[in-house]
Structure formats: structure tokens, C-alpha cells
Design a protein around this motif. Structure first.
Motif, PDB file in Angstrom:
ATOM      1  N   SER A 159      -8.035   0.148  -2.400  1.00 51.71           N
ATOM      2  CA  SER A 159      -8.913   1.350  -2.404  1.00 51.71           C
ATOM      3  C   SER A 159      -8.982   2.063  -1.101  1.00 51.71           C
ATOM      4  O   SER A 159      -8.873   1.227   0.102  1.00 51.71           O
ATOM      5  CB  SER A 159     -10.292   1.329  -2.869  1.00 51.71           C
ATOM      6  OG  SER A 159     -11.127   2.274  -2.082  1.00 51.71           O
ATOM      7  N   TYR A 160      -8.372   3.253  -0.934  1.00 50.19           N
ATOM      8  CA  TYR A 160      -8.330   4.244   0.392  1.00 50.19           C
ATOM      9  C   TYR A 160      -9.458   4.875   0.474  1.00 50.19           C
ATOM     10  O   TYR A 160      -9.772   5.629   1.503  1.00 50.19           O
ATOM     11  CB  TYR A 160      -7.029   4.822   0.709  1.00 50.19           C
ATOM     12  CG  TYR A 160      -5.856   3.875   0.773  1.00 50.19           C
ATOM     13  CD1 TYR A 160      -5.963   2.639   0.987  1.00 50.19           C
ATOM     14  CD2 TYR A 160      -4.571   4.657   0.645  1.00 50.19           C
ATOM     15  CE1 TYR A 160      -4.809   2.015   1.247  1.00 50.19           C
ATOM     16  CE2 TYR A 160      -3.547   3.868   0.862  1.00 50.19           C
ATOM     17  CZ  TYR A 160      -3.676   2.299   1.103  1.00 50.19           C
ATOM     18  OH  TYR A 160      -2.271   1.647   1.286  1.00 50.19           O
ATOM     19  N   SER A 161     -10.635   4.828  -0.582  1.00 53.17           N
ATOM     20  CA  SER A 161     -11.539   5.771  -0.645  1.00 53.17           C
ATOM     21  C   SER A 161     -12.560   5.391   0.595  1.00 53.17           C
ATOM     22  O   SER A 161     -12.742   4.170   1.028  1.00 53.17           O
ATOM     23  CB  SER A 161     -12.451   5.620  -1.624  1.00 53.17           C
ATOM     24  OG  SER A 161     -11.947   6.015  -3.142  1.00 53.17           O
ATOM     25  N   VAL A 214     -15.437   5.310  -5.373  1.00 52.23           N
ATOM     26  CA  VAL A 214     -14.309   4.481  -5.030  1.00 52.23           C
ATOM     27  C   VAL A 214     -13.183   4.783  -5.764  1.00 52.23           C
ATOM     28  O   VAL A 214     -13.458   4.276  -7.277  1.00 52.23           O
ATOM     29  CB  VAL A 214     -14.697   3.097  -4.778  1.00 52.23           C
ATOM     30  CG1 VAL A 214     -13.558   2.393  -4.280  1.00 52.23           C
ATOM     31  CG2 VAL A 214     -16.093   2.892  -3.800  1.00 52.23           C
ATOM     32  N   THR A 215     -11.943   5.016  -5.633  1.00 51.86           N
ATOM     33  CA  THR A 215     -10.702   4.993  -6.393  1.00 51.86           C
ATOM     34  C   THR A 215      -9.972   3.875  -6.134  1.00 51.86           C
ATOM     35  O   THR A 215      -9.799   3.389  -5.241  1.00 51.86           O
ATOM     36  CB  THR A 215     -10.024   6.379  -6.330  1.00 51.86           C
ATOM     37  OG1 THR A 215     -10.678   7.434  -6.249  1.00 51.86           O
ATOM     38  CG2 THR A 215      -8.927   6.519  -7.277  1.00 51.86           C
ATOM     39  N   LEU A 216      -9.893   3.195  -7.297  1.00 51.98           N
ATOM     40  CA  LEU A 216      -9.200   2.003  -7.249  1.00 51.98           C
ATOM     41  C   LEU A 216      -7.573   2.028  -7.909  1.00 51.98           C
ATOM     42  O   LEU A 216      -7.669   2.788  -8.751  1.00 51.98           O
ATOM     43  CB  LEU A 216      -9.877   0.928  -8.129  1.00 51.98           C
ATOM     44  CG  LEU A 216     -11.183   0.528  -7.946  1.00 51.98           C
ATOM     45  CD1 LEU A 216     -11.783  -0.666  -8.887  1.00 51.98           C
ATOM     46  CD2 LEU A 216     -11.468  -0.427  -6.435  1.00 51.98           C
ATOM     47  N   ARG A 217      -6.863   1.510  -7.205  1.00 51.44           N
ATOM     48  CA  ARG A 217      -5.281   1.450  -7.617  1.00 51.44           C
ATOM     49  C   ARG A 217      -4.790   0.087  -7.634  1.00 51.44           C
ATOM     50  O   ARG A 217      -5.351  -0.677  -6.906  1.00 51.44           O
ATOM     51  CB  ARG A 217      -4.670   2.424  -6.722  1.00 51.44           C
ATOM     52  CG  ARG A 217      -5.289   3.849  -6.618  1.00 51.44           C
ATOM     53  CD  ARG A 217      -4.489   4.856  -5.579  1.00 51.44           C
ATOM     54  NE  ARG A 217      -5.270   5.816  -5.131  1.00 51.44           N
ATOM     55  CZ  ARG A 217      -5.120   7.250  -5.908  1.00 51.44           C
ATOM     56  NH1 ARG A 217      -4.387   7.296  -6.830  1.00 51.44           N
ATOM     57  NH2 ARG A 217      -5.893   8.062  -5.594  1.00 51.44           N
ATOM     58  N   GLN A 242      -4.136  -0.398   5.120  1.00 50.35           N
ATOM     59  CA  GLN A 242      -3.309   0.567   5.321  1.00 50.35           C
ATOM     60  C   GLN A 242      -2.046   0.370   6.131  1.00 50.35           C
ATOM     61  O   GLN A 242      -1.059   1.207   6.135  1.00 50.35           O
ATOM     62  CB  GLN A 242      -3.948   2.125   5.865  1.00 50.35           C
ATOM     63  CG  GLN A 242      -4.913   2.506   4.792  1.00 50.35           C
ATOM     64  CD  GLN A 242      -5.866   3.443   5.108  1.00 50.35           C
ATOM     65  OE1 GLN A 242      -6.771   3.038   5.667  1.00 50.35           O
ATOM     66  NE2 GLN A 242      -5.724   4.770   5.078  1.00 50.35           N
ATOM     67  N   PHE A 243      -2.139  -0.760   7.053  1.00 54.54           N
ATOM     68  CA  PHE A 243      -1.184  -0.770   8.114  1.00 54.54           C
ATOM     69  C   PHE A 243      -0.092  -2.003   7.736  1.00 54.54           C
ATOM     70  O   PHE A 243      -0.991  -3.047   7.521  1.00 54.54           O
ATOM     71  CB  PHE A 243      -1.761  -1.167   9.390  1.00 54.54           C
ATOM     72  CG  PHE A 243      -0.979  -1.210  10.654  1.00 54.54           C
ATOM     73  CD1 PHE A 243      -0.003  -0.523  10.675  1.00 54.54           C
ATOM     74  CD2 PHE A 243      -1.167  -2.569  11.423  1.00 54.54           C
ATOM     75  CE1 PHE A 243       0.930  -0.736  11.949  1.00 54.54           C
ATOM     76  CE2 PHE A 243      -0.397  -2.715  12.460  1.00 54.54           C
ATOM     77  CZ  PHE A 243       0.767  -1.843  12.629  1.00 54.54           C
ATOM     78  N   PHE A 266      -1.269   6.698   4.702  1.00 57.70           N
ATOM     79  CA  PHE A 266      -2.640   7.523   4.985  1.00 57.70           C
ATOM     80  C   PHE A 266      -3.574   7.665   3.733  1.00 57.70           C
ATOM     81  O   PHE A 266      -4.593   7.603   3.779  1.00 57.70           O
ATOM     82  CB  PHE A 266      -2.012   8.894   5.380  1.00 57.70           C
ATOM     83  CG  PHE A 266      -1.155   8.975   6.586  1.00 57.70           C
ATOM     84  CD1 PHE A 266      -1.649   9.010   7.828  1.00 57.70           C
ATOM     85  CD2 PHE A 266       0.311   8.971   6.560  1.00 57.70           C
ATOM     86  CE1 PHE A 266      -0.908   9.006   9.016  1.00 57.70           C
ATOM     87  CE2 PHE A 266       1.055   9.116   7.803  1.00 57.70           C
ATOM     88  CZ  PHE A 266       0.287   9.142   8.846  1.00 57.70           C
ATOM     89  N   THR A 267      -2.858   7.701   2.766  1.00 58.13           N
ATOM     90  CA  THR A 267      -3.436   7.848   1.468  1.00 58.13           C
ATOM     91  C   THR A 267      -2.687   7.116   0.601  1.00 58.13           C
ATOM     92  O   THR A 267      -1.564   6.543   0.658  1.00 58.13           O
ATOM     93  CB  THR A 267      -3.556   9.322   0.856  1.00 58.13           C
ATOM     94  OG1 THR A 267      -2.270   9.709   0.691  1.00 58.13           O
ATOM     95  CG2 THR A 267      -4.254  10.275   2.073  1.00 58.13           C
ATOM     96  N   ALA A 268      -2.956   7.085  -0.790  1.00 57.80           N
ATOM     97  CA  ALA A 268      -2.234   6.458  -2.068  1.00 57.80           C
ATOM     98  C   ALA A 268      -0.945   7.225  -2.070  1.00 57.80           C
ATOM     99  O   ALA A 268      -0.007   6.984  -2.965  1.00 57.80           O
ATOM    100  CB  ALA A 268      -3.065   6.234  -2.991  1.00 57.80           C
ATOM    101  N   HIS A 269      -0.736   8.410  -1.641  1.00 62.42           N
ATOM    102  CA  HIS A 269       0.362   9.291  -1.615  1.00 62.42           C
ATOM    103  C   HIS A 269       1.080   9.570  -0.673  1.00 62.42           C
ATOM    104  O   HIS A 269       2.331  10.154  -0.714  1.00 62.42           O
ATOM    105  CB  HIS A 269      -0.030  10.588  -2.257  1.00 62.42           C
ATOM    106  CG  HIS A 269      -0.799  10.592  -3.763  1.00 62.42           C
ATOM    107  ND1 HIS A 269      -0.192  10.352  -4.898  1.00 62.42           N
ATOM    108  CD2 HIS A 269      -2.029  10.625  -3.666  1.00 62.42           C
ATOM    109  CE1 HIS A 269      -0.995  10.355  -5.781  1.00 62.42           C
ATOM    110  NE2 HIS A 269      -2.473  10.411  -5.240  1.00 62.42           N
ATOM    111  N   THR A 270       0.532   8.984   0.527  1.00 61.98           N
ATOM    112  CA  THR A 270       1.740   9.430   1.828  1.00 61.98           C
ATOM    113  C   THR A 270       1.598   8.173   2.767  1.00 61.98           C
ATOM    114  O   THR A 270       0.513   7.494   2.992  1.00 61.98           O
ATOM    115  CB  THR A 270       0.981  10.420   2.621  1.00 61.98           C
ATOM    116  OG1 THR A 270      -0.431  10.271   2.810  1.00 61.98           O
ATOM    117  CG2 THR A 270       1.012  11.784   1.928  1.00 61.98           C
TER     118      THR A 270
END
Lengths: 222, 405
Positions: free
Chosen positions: A122-124, A152-155, B331-332, B371-375
Motif C-alpha cells: 500500500s502506498y496510501s 488504505v488501498t491494497l494492491r 517505494q525505494f 511515487f505511486t502505484a502508477h509512477t
């Protein structure tokens, strides 16, 4: 102390005292109920799996998740003394359940019930984590503590189509609707509150409610 | 191309508002997924927007074709995934870029992949697929797209050009061992990228084993123009296969083989009399290993390759790489890759033997941040050393921004 008081009374006095306590206790526990229906949004498109570079593809399709809502009572409530434990599994390449409401301070376990790796993350801002790749027999079951209220968005880093949501609430009084939008919140304390229905990150419906002891309130949202 | 740049920078700016962008791109994802016939037909359009920058010493390394020391290489990739019922799946990949490999050429649009796959049984024991699609050989294909590749460049076996020249047979052994004398694009690596050649494949899983076999219209070393069925037809097919073993979810081991003619049709007049294109094969033997546990992933591939070269004989080479990725935080991440290719000797035409290529090693190191789940953004540095090249060491610095939608 109560025991010594009771032993010093005669039988009629004792009977009166016990009856009075029982009555008071009954009033205090005569909790309220809210039931009703939430108008749910239209069903989303069923997911499409990216199988482009999988050497081995299984047949079948991912089942669509019908829309549901989370109905909860907003107010000031005590936090749990021991952290409750909830589970959000991965089964048939989906999150089960796809939407999980929990009270802040809940530990959520993420068991992998598939025979392939998953990598839940999650990046939330509410909760940022990455469980890494883990298999079905992973012990202990990967888990995270959810302390902050929010969404919280889970992927899954391996299965692009997988999406799950954990809604972290400050209240212990919540329930998910069925797929028709019906809900029943029970064991509620009396008082003035806001009843909310979370439908999506953009839509939360709310209505003020006054709960009287032992009553059943019928509410439809909107 | 300007449109691509403007679009790219707009999307970069959009990423600055990370959460808003994430929410927006999730909505785009939903909007680009359509279903019909009670969910029995589902289609999803998705894509990648890549902005790449390279800085390197001449000669440009690998499959980069540029005359300057710096190259800006934007790329827009669209994917279409279609699920028809529960047993039929189709996909396509189309790109707008400056060439299949990074180059300073003008913009072009291509249909790189399209395929139809039938899976008769739910347990995945057998699949059959037809179309133009990536090879089943090895384990790099599953992470060759920019989002999955922890580095920016491909491993050495997939991009280091050799003295093999598929449009013309060497006139003598001496000429063959002289090295690269024409423009770099005239020469071939042992495997050209993901090798999106046209053909038919079967694959499946039986217990802990999985198998895949394909018959394609072009050899693994063949260039992108030959991958289209309309370019070379099926007169000289290449057969390839991979047998995999998964003792558990952590390990994935495989052996691959590929064999087929590698010359293009225009080479026919240059072949020795009495010989045809079908007489000169590329034979590839491969071994691959994959390992994953928590935040660590490791891959390795080893390729032993033999080309039948007219007027020379067998030209053998061995290429391999070891690669690791580790997520330091959600993220890293960082990645390392060690690559090497060694060349055997061939008769030099003067009674002796000479190496038919310069041994090369390359070390790649990269860091990435999502940065995000898309970038995500990646930075890579590569140090390369090749024997007998004027500059002893080659350096490459690359940066890549990817937006996934």
C-alpha cells in the motif's frame, strides 16, 4: 463489599436489592439497533487479468466484486484495550473480502490462500507498507497494524488487477452491507450520533441519529 | 514527437499531486475496462508512458543507435487485454517511439505484439497461442517491460551485438573475424530483445514442471523487421522450447533450447554455391534460475550459442548475467546486474584461429523509486569493458520515468 452487604441483610431485603440491581443492569444494557438500506452505486466492470507473459495460464475468470458499503456510527468511543485481529486473504487472485472495515488499532493479517506468490503493498498515506513476496504456508502470517483512521488501498505487485480496500475507522460500531445494500448495526449505545455510509473514496453519506435505549431505528441512505 | 513530450511532462506534473494522480489513474483504469454479455467478454486498455534519457560514450552501447553522446527516448505503449469467456484470452501491444530500440530516429508507430490464447482446461495443463509474441526462452521476458524491469537496459545477451550479420554472408573467414565494420544496426545480438517473432506456441503445467514450445518465423537473433509474418513468411522457421521446474514458490528453474536459420532472404545471393538459408542455423541452449523471497529477487540466465557461419564454420559464444533486486522500503528499490559474454575462436582463414568477437563484461547498478502505484523513476549507471576497443571502459548513465495507466 457487595457480598458482605448482602450477607448482612434478611431475605426480603436481599431480594429487593438483587431485583433493583438486575433492573438497573437491564436498562444500561438495553442497547439500540439501526437497520436499513443504502443505495449502492452501479457495479464496476469486472477485472481483466494481464496474462501476456505468463508461460502457464489457468482457465477461468476473476469474479467481479459487487458493490457494497460500510455503515458506521461516528462518535467518541473508547479504543480497544487489546488490538482486535482481522483478516484479508488472497484467494483465487482476489482480496477476500475486497472491502474490510476495521477499528483503528486493529491488526490485519494477510494470509495467502493461493498456490502462487503474492506481494501485497500500500502506498496510501494512512498506512504505507510492502509485505514482499510470500507464499501460502508463510508463518507467521504477514500482518500489519492499522493505527490511523483513513482509507488504505491494497494492491499486489505481481497481479496488477488485484485491488482491495481497508477502511480504518475510529468507531467500533460498523458493518458492511449485503449486496442489496441492507445493513443492521446492533449493540449501539444511546445518544446523539452521525450515521455514515461509506460508498467510495469520493462518496460518504451521513445522517444524524438519536438513539434511545432499547429502540430500533430504521434508516435508509440516502 | 512534440505531442509525446508535452503529454509526458504534463503527466509528470500530474504526478506531483501524487494522491490526486493515483486516484485519477485508478479511475482511468476503471474507465478503460469494459465488459459485456454478462461479464463474459471483458477488455482492458492500459499502457506505459516512458521518458528515457541516456548519456554514454561513443560507440553507443548495446542496441542504442545514436550519433551523439546523449539521447532522449520517449515511448508510449498501449496494451489491450481481452478475456472471452473463461478459456480464450487475447492481447496486443502497440508502441509509438523512436524505434524499437532507443535511437535518434523519427517517431514511428508499430503493432509489436498480438496473440490469441486458448486454455481448454482450467488447471492450465495445456495452452495454445498463435500470433506475434515474445519468446518462451529464458526468464527475462516476464520482466522486459519498463515497469517490471528493475534496471533500464536489457541484460547483455539480449542487446550486445556480435559479428553475426544476417543480411549478408561473410566473404571470408578473415573478413568475419575483422569485427564490426558496417553500421552497428547491420549486426545481431544472440537474442534480440524479447524476440516478438510470429508463430504458434503451446505451454502448460504438470505438477511442479511447466513446459513451453514455439515455432516462429525467425531466429532468436533476428531483428525486429523480420518478426512480422509479412516480412519473411514461414519458409525458415525456428523451433524453441523451455522446460521449467518449480520445487516451490521461491524457486523457478528452467532449461531452454532454440534452433533455426538466422539469415534474411537478401543474404541468399551471398551464400556459398549449393547452399541455402536453411543450411545456416543459430542454436541456443539456455539455463535460467529465478528466486524470490520477501523483498529480494534474483535472476540468472546462461546462454551457449552457436552460429553456423558460411566460409567459417561454427562460431560459439557464451553469454550470461546475474541480477538481483531488493526493496529497501515500500517505494525505494535497488538492482544490480553482472553481465559477461565470451567468444570462442574460429579459423581465421590464414591457418590459425582468431576470436570472432571481443569478450565483454558489463556491470549495471540502478535505483528506483515508486511515487505511486502508477509512477516510478529509475536511475542506472553501467560500466562496460570490452577487449580491443580503443576506449578501455565505457560508461552509461540512464534515467527513466514511467507512468503506468
Amino acid at each position: 463489599m457487595t457480598l458482605s452487604l448482602v450477607t448482612s441483610m434478611n431475605f426480603p431485603q436481599c431480594l429487593f436489592l438483587v431485583s433493583t440491581f438486575a433492573l438497573l443492569a437491564g436498562v444500561a444494557c438495553a442497547q439500540s439497533v439501526i437497520e436499513g438500506r443504502v443505495e449502492l452505486p452501479k457495479a464496476r466492470s469486472a477485472p481483466v487479468m494481464n496474462k501476456r507473459y505468463e508461460i502457464v495460464t489457468k482457465g477461468g475468470v476473476i469474479a467481479p466484486s459487487p458493490p457494497i458499503a460500510v455503515v458506521y456510527l461516528e462518535g467518541s468511543f473508547l479504543k480497544p484495550t487489546t488490538p482486535p485481529i482481522a483478516q484479508m486473504a488472497q484467494k483465487d487472485l482476489m482480496f477476500v473480502p475486497p472491502l474490510l472495515p476495521v477499528q483503528a488499532g486493529t491488526k490485519v493479517e494477510f494470509p495467502n490462500l493461493d498456490n502462487t506468490y503474492h506481494n501485497i503493498f500500500s502506498y496510501s498515506p494512512t498506512k504505507r507498507f510492502d509485505l514482499g513476496r510470500y507464499r501460502s504456508d508463510e508463518k507467521p502470517v504477514p500482518s500489519q497494524m492499522f493505527d490511523m483512521p483513513g482509507m488504505v488501498t491494497l494492491r499486489c505487485d505481481i497481479h496488477e488487477h488485484m485491488r482491495g480496500l481497508i477502511l480504518v475507522l475510529e468507531t467500533p460500531h460498523f458493518v458492511t452491507t449485503d449486496t442489496d445494500g441492507r445493513f443492521r448495526l446492533s449493540d449501539l449505545p444511546s445518544g446523539h450520533y452521525k450515521l455514515k455510509a461509506w460508498l467510495s473514496s469520493k462518496t460518504t453519506l451521513e445522517i444524524p441519529v438519536e438513539l434511545k435505549s432499547g429502540s430500533t431505528l430504521h434508516v435508509n441512505l440516502p | 514527437m512534440k505531442v509525446l513530450q508535452v503529454l509526458g511532462f504534463s503527466l509528470v506534473a500530474l504526478t506531483a499531486g501524487r494522491l490526486g494522480a493515483e486516484d485519477f489513474l485508478d479511475q482511468v483504469d476503471e474507465a478503460l475496462t469494459v465488459t459485456g454479455f454478462n461479464n463474459n467478454i471483458r477488455a482492458r486498455l492500459s499502457g506505459l508512458m516512458d521518458l528515457e534519457g541516456y548519456y554514454f560514450q561513443q560507440p553507443a552501447p548495446g542496441l542504442i543507435y545514436a550519433s551523439d553522446n546523449a539521447l532522449f527516448n520517449p515511448r508510449l505503449t498501449f496494451f489491450l487485454d481481452v478475456q472471452l469467456g473463461s478459456h480464450v484470452y487475447a492481447f496486443a501491444q502497440s508502441r509509438v517511439d523512436r524505434g524499437f530500440d532507443p535511437s535518434d530516429g523519427g517517431a514511428e508507430a508499430r503493432l509489436d505484439e498480438y496473440a490469441l490464447r486458448v486454455t481448454p482446461w482450467d488447471d492450465g495443463r495445456f495452452n495454445v497461442q498463435a500470433g506475434k509474441f515474445a519468446t518462451v526462452v529464458g526468464n527475462w521476458v516476464e520482466r522486459h517491460q519498463t515497469w517490471e524491469n528493475p534496471l533500464i537496459t536489457a541484460p547483455l545477451p539480449y542487446e550486445n551485438v556480435t559479428a553475426i550479420y544476417d543480411s549478408r554472408a561473410p566473404s571470408s573467414a578473415k573478413r568475419f573475424t575483422r569485427g564490426l565494420v558496417f553500421a552497428k544496426y547491420a549486426y545481431n545480438p544472440v537474442i534480440w530483445g524479447p524476440s516478438y517473432a510470429t508463430g504458434v506456441s503451446t505451454s502448460g503445467r504438470l505438477g511442479q514442471f511447466d513446459y513451453a514450445a514455439e515455432v516462429k518465423n525467425a531466429a532468436l537473433s533476428s531483428r525486429p523487421e523480420t518478426w512480422d509474418a509479412t516480412e519473411v513468411g514461414f519458409d525458415y522457421p525456428t523451433a524453441s522450447g523451455r522446460l521449467g521446474f518449480r520445487p516451490n514458490q521461491m524457486w523457478n528453474l528452467g532449461v531452454s533450447v532454440s534452433n533455426g536459420p538466422y539469415f534474411r532472404a537478401e543474404a541468399k545471393p551471398t551464400l556459398p554455391p549449393g547452399h541455402g538459408i536453411g543450411d545456416y542455423h543459430e542454436l541456443v541452449l539456455g539455463q535460467d534460475i529465478g528466486f524470490a523471497w520477501h523483498h529480494l529477487q534474483i535472476w540468472a540466465e546462461f546462454y551457449e550459442v552457436r552460429f553456423d557461419v558460411p566460409r567459417v564454420g561454427n562460431a560459439d559464444t557464451f553469454a550470461y548475467y546475474l541480477e538481483a533486486k531488493y526493496k529497501f522500503t515500500p517505494q525505494f528499490f535497488g538492482a544490480l546486474r553482472w553481465n559477461q559474454q565470451l567468444f570462442a575462436t574460429v579459423p581465421d582463414g590464414a591457418g590459425g584461429y582468431a576470436q570472432w568477437g571481443q569478450d565483454i563484461w558489463r556491470s549495471d547498478v540502478a535505483v528506483g523509486y515508486r511515487f505511486t502505484a502508477h509512477t516510478q523513476i529509475k536511475l542506472q549507471y553501467s560500466l562496460q569493458h570490452q577487449d580491443s576497443v580503443s576506449s578501455d571502459f565505457g560508461h552509461l548513465v540512464a534515467a527513466q520515468f514511467t507512468l503506468r495507466f
